[in-house]
Design a protein around this motif. Sequence first.
Motif, PDB file in Angstrom:
ATOM      1  N   ALA A  93      13.364  -1.617   9.620  1.00 58.27           N
ATOM      2  CA  ALA A  93      12.321  -2.913   9.610  1.00 58.27           C
ATOM      3  C   ALA A  93      10.861  -2.280   9.215  1.00 58.27           C
ATOM      4  CB  ALA A  93      12.675  -3.746  10.576  1.00 58.27           C
ATOM      5  N   GLY A  94      10.525  -1.306  10.290  1.00 53.42           N
ATOM      6  CA  GLY A  94       9.145  -0.795  10.326  1.00 53.42           C
ATOM      7  C   GLY A  94       8.953  -0.115   9.025  1.00 53.42           C
ATOM      8  N   LEU A  95       9.965   0.515   8.579  1.00 54.98           N
ATOM      9  CA  LEU A  95       9.805   1.436   7.302  1.00 54.98           C
ATOM     10  C   LEU A  95       9.418   0.522   6.140  1.00 54.98           C
ATOM     11  CD1 LEU A  95      11.795   4.504   7.669  1.00 54.98           C
ATOM     12  CD2 LEU A  95       9.342   4.388   7.824  1.00 54.98           C
ATOM     13  N   ALA A  96      10.351  -0.715   6.044  1.00 54.50           N
ATOM     14  CA  ALA A  96      10.703  -1.687   5.004  1.00 54.50           C
ATOM     15  C   ALA A  96       9.188  -2.409   5.009  1.00 54.50           C
ATOM     16  CB  ALA A  96      11.493  -2.300   4.930  1.00 54.50           C
ATOM     17  N   SER A  97       8.702  -2.771   5.813  1.00 57.89           N
ATOM     18  CA  SER A  97       7.555  -3.471   6.215  1.00 57.89           C
ATOM     19  C   SER A  97       6.537  -2.801   5.675  1.00 57.89           C
ATOM     20  CB  SER A  97       7.038  -3.879   7.738  1.00 57.89           C
ATOM     21  OG  SER A  97       8.267  -4.705   8.241  1.00 57.89           O
ATOM     22  N   GLY A 102       1.818  -1.772   1.808  1.00 55.46           N
ATOM     23  CA  GLY A 102       1.095  -1.048   0.806  1.00 55.46           C
ATOM     24  C   GLY A 102      -0.255  -1.141   1.189  1.00 55.46           C
ATOM     25  N   SER A 103      -0.882  -1.325  -0.039  1.00 56.30           N
ATOM     26  CA  SER A 103      -2.255  -1.391   0.142  1.00 56.30           C
ATOM     27  C   SER A 103      -2.575  -2.853  -0.434  1.00 56.30           C
ATOM     28  CB  SER A 103      -3.185  -0.330  -0.749  1.00 56.30           C
ATOM     29  OG  SER A 103      -2.529  -0.239  -1.889  1.00 56.30           O
ATOM     30  N   GLY A 104      -3.879  -3.326  -0.546  1.00 55.18           N
ATOM     31  CA  GLY A 104      -4.238  -4.562  -1.001  1.00 55.18           C
ATOM     32  C   GLY A 104      -4.553  -5.657  -0.245  1.00 55.18           C
ATOM     33  N   ARG A 109       1.237 -10.987   1.466  1.00 56.75           N
ATOM     34  CA  ARG A 109       2.563  -9.911   1.355  1.00 56.75           C
ATOM     35  C   ARG A 109       3.262 -10.288   2.600  1.00 56.75           C
ATOM     36  NH1 ARG A 109       1.134  -4.297  -1.095  1.00 56.75           N
ATOM     37  NH2 ARG A 109       0.443  -5.019  -3.185  1.00 56.75           N
ATOM     38  N   TRP A 110       2.853 -11.163   3.709  1.00 51.28           N
ATOM     39  CA  TRP A 110       3.684 -11.460   4.890  1.00 51.28           C
ATOM     40  C   TRP A 110       5.333 -12.302   4.358  1.00 51.28           C
ATOM     41  CZ3 TRP A 110       3.694  -8.983   8.877  1.00 51.28           C
ATOM     42  CH2 TRP A 110       2.389  -8.618   9.402  1.00 51.28           C
ATOM     43  N   PRO A 111       5.329 -13.039   3.439  1.00 55.55           N
ATOM     44  CA  PRO A 111       6.747 -13.418   3.205  1.00 55.55           C
ATOM     45  C   PRO A 111       7.605 -12.269   2.596  1.00 55.55           C
ATOM     46  CG  PRO A 111       5.168 -14.947   2.176  1.00 55.55           C
ATOM     47  CD  PRO A 111       4.334 -13.738   2.782  1.00 55.55           C
ATOM     48  N   ASP A 112       6.960 -11.191   2.003  1.00 54.62           N
ATOM     49  CA  ASP A 112       7.687 -10.148   1.487  1.00 54.62           C
ATOM     50  C   ASP A 112       7.984  -9.110   2.520  1.00 54.62           C
ATOM     51  OD1 ASP A 112       7.583 -11.053  -1.242  1.00 54.62           O
ATOM     52  OD2 ASP A 112       5.759  -9.813  -1.668  1.00 54.62           O
ATOM     53  N   VAL A 113       7.231  -8.940   3.407  1.00 52.27           N
ATOM     54  CA  VAL A 113       7.262  -8.357   4.629  1.00 52.27           C
ATOM     55  C   VAL A 113       8.492  -8.787   5.537  1.00 52.27           C
ATOM     56  CG1 VAL A 113       6.306  -7.386   6.759  1.00 52.27           C
ATOM     57  CG2 VAL A 113       5.124  -7.251   4.832  1.00 52.27           C
ATOM     58  N   ALA A 115      10.864 -10.699   4.307  1.00 54.80           N
ATOM     59  CA  ALA A 115      12.125 -10.565   3.896  1.00 54.80           C
ATOM     60  C   ALA A 115      12.673  -9.036   3.848  1.00 54.80           C
ATOM     61  CB  ALA A 115      12.220 -11.006   2.386  1.00 54.80           C
ATOM     62  N   ALA A 116      11.734  -8.134   3.452  1.00 55.89           N
ATOM     63  CA  ALA A 116      11.987  -6.637   3.785  1.00 55.89           C
ATOM     64  C   ALA A 116      12.653  -6.301   4.923  1.00 55.89           C
ATOM     65  CB  ALA A 116      10.930  -6.041   3.223  1.00 55.89           C
ATOM     66  N   ALA A 117      11.859  -6.889   6.155  1.00 56.29           N
ATOM     67  CA  ALA A 117      12.411  -6.453   7.656  1.00 56.29           C
ATOM     68  C   ALA A 117      13.809  -7.032   7.842  1.00 56.29           C
ATOM     69  CB  ALA A 117      11.477  -7.118   8.570  1.00 56.29           C
ATOM     70  N   ILE A 118      13.974  -8.332   7.182  1.00 59.12           N
ATOM     71  CA  ILE A 118      15.340  -9.065   7.378  1.00 59.12           C
ATOM     72  C   ILE A 118      16.402  -8.042   6.821  1.00 59.12           C
ATOM     73  CG2 ILE A 118      16.927 -10.960   6.873  1.00 59.12           C
ATOM     74  CD1 ILE A 118      14.177 -12.319   7.378  1.00 59.12           C
ATOM     75  N   VAL A 119      16.061  -7.746   5.365  1.00 61.95           N
ATOM     76  CA  VAL A 119      17.238  -6.928   4.858  1.00 61.95           C
ATOM     77  C   VAL A 119      17.473  -5.519   5.402  1.00 61.95           C
ATOM     78  CG1 VAL A 119      17.636  -5.714   2.660  1.00 61.95           C
ATOM     79  CG2 VAL A 119      16.674  -8.088   2.394  1.00 61.95           C
TER      80      VAL A 119
END
Length: 167
Positions: A93-97, A102-104, A109-113, A115-119
Amino acid sequence: MDTLAMIGAMIGKVQRNHALEHATIAVLLARHGLGLQLAGHAAPGGFYISGNVTAAQVGSAAEEALLRLQGGERHLALSPLCGTNIVLGGGLAGLASLAVLGSGERAQRWPDVLAAAIVAVLAAQLFGRYAQRFVTTSADLHGLHITGTGERRFGRWRRIKVETHSE
């Protein structure tokens, strides 16, 4: 015996005891229901079970678990409740987040973060089973014997050590 061989032998003992610990907890839960509050950890000389069980209950469950593992019930060595799954889940979850952030513009990007953590946490359940099967446990318990149990009390909680020996 050289240092690497000694380390390998110690890791092998922990892996085998970790498998027996999981199987013992599985037997305890099957016998006494999901209301048990248990935690366990393995060591080179055996394993520990902490919770609202007695040394007699743990000893009996460990003996059954050992026989069942030695009889080929390798699935008992794997547990969805294992700390391996928790560690992998947090790490993935930490690595996916971090990968999604990334940058920017991070705030967008919190919704993407999320979702990535849940996956990642869901994937950890699958990868955790593989890690248990191939890294943190060994269900090959031929030649392993239970040599004793000991108990320490902390109020209604007990910490039971199951001592093992390998031939």
